[in-house]
Design an enzyme around this catalytic site. Structure first.
Site, short mmCIF file in Angstrom:
data_model
loop_
_atom_site.label_atom_id
_atom_site.label_comp_id
_atom_site.label_asym_id
_atom_site.label_seq_id
_atom_site.Cartn_x
_atom_site.Cartn_y
_atom_site.Cartn_z
N ASP A 128 -21.54 -0.38 17.15
CA ASP A 128 -21.54 0.69 18.15
C ASP A 128 -21.82 0.05 19.51
O ASP A 128 -22.61 -0.91 19.59
CB ASP A 128 -22.64 1.73 17.89
CG ASP A 128 -22.37 2.60 16.67
OD1 ASP A 128 -21.18 2.79 16.33
OD2 ASP A 128 -23.35 3.07 16.07
N ASP A 130 0.00 4.07 8.75
CA ASP A 130 -1.17 4.08 9.63
C ASP A 130 -0.77 4.58 11.01
O ASP A 130 0.33 4.29 11.49
CB ASP A 130 -1.75 2.67 9.78
CG ASP A 130 -2.65 2.28 8.62
OD1 ASP A 130 -2.47 2.83 7.52
OD2 ASP A 130 -3.52 1.42 8.83
N GLU A 150 -5.44 5.23 8.28
CA GLU A 150 -4.42 5.75 7.38
C GLU A 150 -4.20 7.24 7.58
O GLU A 150 -5.14 8.02 7.67
CB GLU A 150 -4.82 5.51 5.92
CG GLU A 150 -5.10 4.06 5.56
CD GLU A 150 -6.55 3.66 5.82
OE1 GLU A 150 -7.29 4.45 6.47
OE2 GLU A 150 -6.94 2.56 5.39
N GLU A 194 0.82 -1.21 0.00
CA GLU A 194 0.00 0.00 0.00
C GLU A 194 0.86 1.26 0.00
O GLU A 194 0.41 2.31 -0.45
CB GLU A 194 -0.91 0.01 1.25
CG GLU A 194 -2.01 -1.02 1.22
CD GLU A 194 -2.87 -0.97 2.48
OE1 GLU A 194 -4.05 -1.34 2.38
OE2 GLU A 194 -2.37 -0.55 3.53
N HIS A 238 -1.29 -3.95 8.19
CA HIS A 238 -1.44 -3.15 9.39
C HIS A 238 -2.36 -3.85 10.41
O HIS A 238 -2.20 -3.66 11.62
CB HIS A 238 -2.01 -1.77 9.04
CG HIS A 238 -1.02 -0.87 8.36
ND1 HIS A 238 -1.09 -0.58 7.01
CD2 HIS A 238 0.06 -0.21 8.84
CE1 HIS A 238 -0.10 0.23 6.70
NE2 HIS A 238 0.61 0.47 7.79
N CYS A 274 -10.63 1.82 12.20
CA CYS A 274 -10.84 0.38 12.30
C CYS A 274 -10.19 -0.13 13.58
O CYS A 274 -9.39 0.55 14.21
CB CYS A 274 -10.23 -0.33 11.09
SG CYS A 274 -11.00 0.09 9.51
N TYR A 295 -12.70 -7.32 6.78
CA TYR A 295 -13.66 -6.48 7.47
C TYR A 295 -14.80 -7.32 8.03
O TYR A 295 -15.29 -8.24 7.37
CB TYR A 295 -14.27 -5.46 6.51
CG TYR A 295 -13.28 -4.46 5.95
CD1 TYR A 295 -13.01 -3.27 6.61
CD2 TYR A 295 -12.63 -4.70 4.73
CE1 TYR A 295 -12.12 -2.34 6.09
CE2 TYR A 295 -11.74 -3.79 4.21
CZ TYR A 295 -11.48 -2.61 4.90
OH TYR A 295 -10.59 -1.71 4.38
N HIS A 333 -20.46 2.36 13.75
CA HIS A 333 -19.50 3.33 13.21
C HIS A 333 -18.04 2.96 13.49
O HIS A 333 -17.14 3.75 13.21
CB HIS A 333 -19.79 4.71 13.78
CG HIS A 333 -21.14 5.23 13.37
ND1 HIS A 333 -22.29 4.90 14.06
CD2 HIS A 333 -21.52 6.02 12.34
CE1 HIS A 333 -23.33 5.48 13.48
NE2 HIS A 333 -22.90 6.16 12.44
#
Length: 277
Positions: free
Chosen positions: A130, A72, A204, A68, A183, A97, A125, A166
């Protein structure tokens, strides 16, 4: 347990032997030593970074320039505060994240976001969450910090979280950076190396320009220097772990390393209000 100086000596000896072999092969010792010195000067020692991470400070972590080529910000989720989260959001893309081991995500009943992962680097992912209690919409710095701390807590249960939310959990591969040089894995490895709960926040770095461009290597070094942060690379973390396994060849548990941090070098210093509180 070996003191941190012993671990440092192993890392240094490994690097020296590798360099010496290259010198014998290429016959250009001055060039090789100069390149190695420049590389080492660009990054901070992993030992210093671990000490800072254990104190709850942010680290700047670079991945490979062929991957990439991004830096981060990574910190321990259990130590995040509202103020630090607000600073975190301000200086990054804002898509915060949290890297966690797969078994803990399964305990919290957080499955992968999609069954067929088509993301370029196969970042794992899960569904977003929340924390249910003491939050409002879930997007504020307060709410995201609280959600992060609760995800890091071993006492939390699946029913404590709303889905979707979120904050985006990421499932780290077993074996960490030795298996996948991302990462996500770096975050969980940093937690394990410092004996903190295995949950690391990451996002990032972006440049403060009109285009919101991604921060690359030199940008990240300048940012780290401005804010007094330690900066390492995933490559250095890989080498550190490989050297540790030479010292402890029969152990794949990294929790013991926190014991050597109490005998650290003491080089890390706080220069601003983001770290050290």
């Amino acid at each position: 347990m070996a003191p941190i100086a012993s671990i440092t000596a192993v890392v240094a000896a490994t690097a020296y032997n590798t360099t010496q072999a290259s010198v014998q092969t290429n016959g250009n010792s001055m060039h090789l030593h100069a390149s190695a010195d420049l590389e080492e000067d660009f990054f901070d020692p992993v030992e210093d970074a671990l000490e800072a991470f254990k104190r709850g400070e942010f680290l700047v972590v670079m991945d490979d320039h062929t991957r990439e080529n991004e830096g981060d910000l990574i910190c321990a989720a259990n130590l995040i505060t509202t103020e630090r989260m607000a600073w975190f959001i301000k200086h990054t893309s804002g898509y915060i994240c949290i890297a966690m081991p797969g078994d803990r995500l399964e305990e919290l009943e957080l499955p992968l976001m999609v069954p067929n992962n088509e993301e370029k680097h196969r970042t794992a992912y899960t569904v977003t969450v929340d924390y249910k209690y003491g939050t409002s919409t879930g997007i504020s710095a307060h709410d995201r910090a609280l959600t992060a701390r609760k995800l890091a807590s071993p006492q939390s249960r699946p029913s404590d979280f709303n889905r979707p939310g979120h904050l985006c959990p990421l499932r780290a591969r077993e074996g960490g950076v030795l298996v996948r040089r991302g990462h996500t894995e770096a975050g969980v490895d940093l937690c394990r190396l410092t004996s903190l709960p295995e949950a690391a926040l990451l996002c990032e770095l972006v440049n403060d320009d009109e285009q919101g461009t991604m921060s690359r290597r030199d940008d990240c070094r300048a940012f780290a220097d401005k804010w007094g942060l330690k900066m390492i690379s995933i490559e250095h973390l890989v080498k550190f772990r490989q050297s540790l396994e030479k010292v402890h060849p029969f152990s794949d548990d990294l929790h013991h390393v926190h014991q050597i941090l109490s005998n650290g070098t003491g080089k890390g210093k706080t220069t601003n209000g983001i770290n050290g509180h």
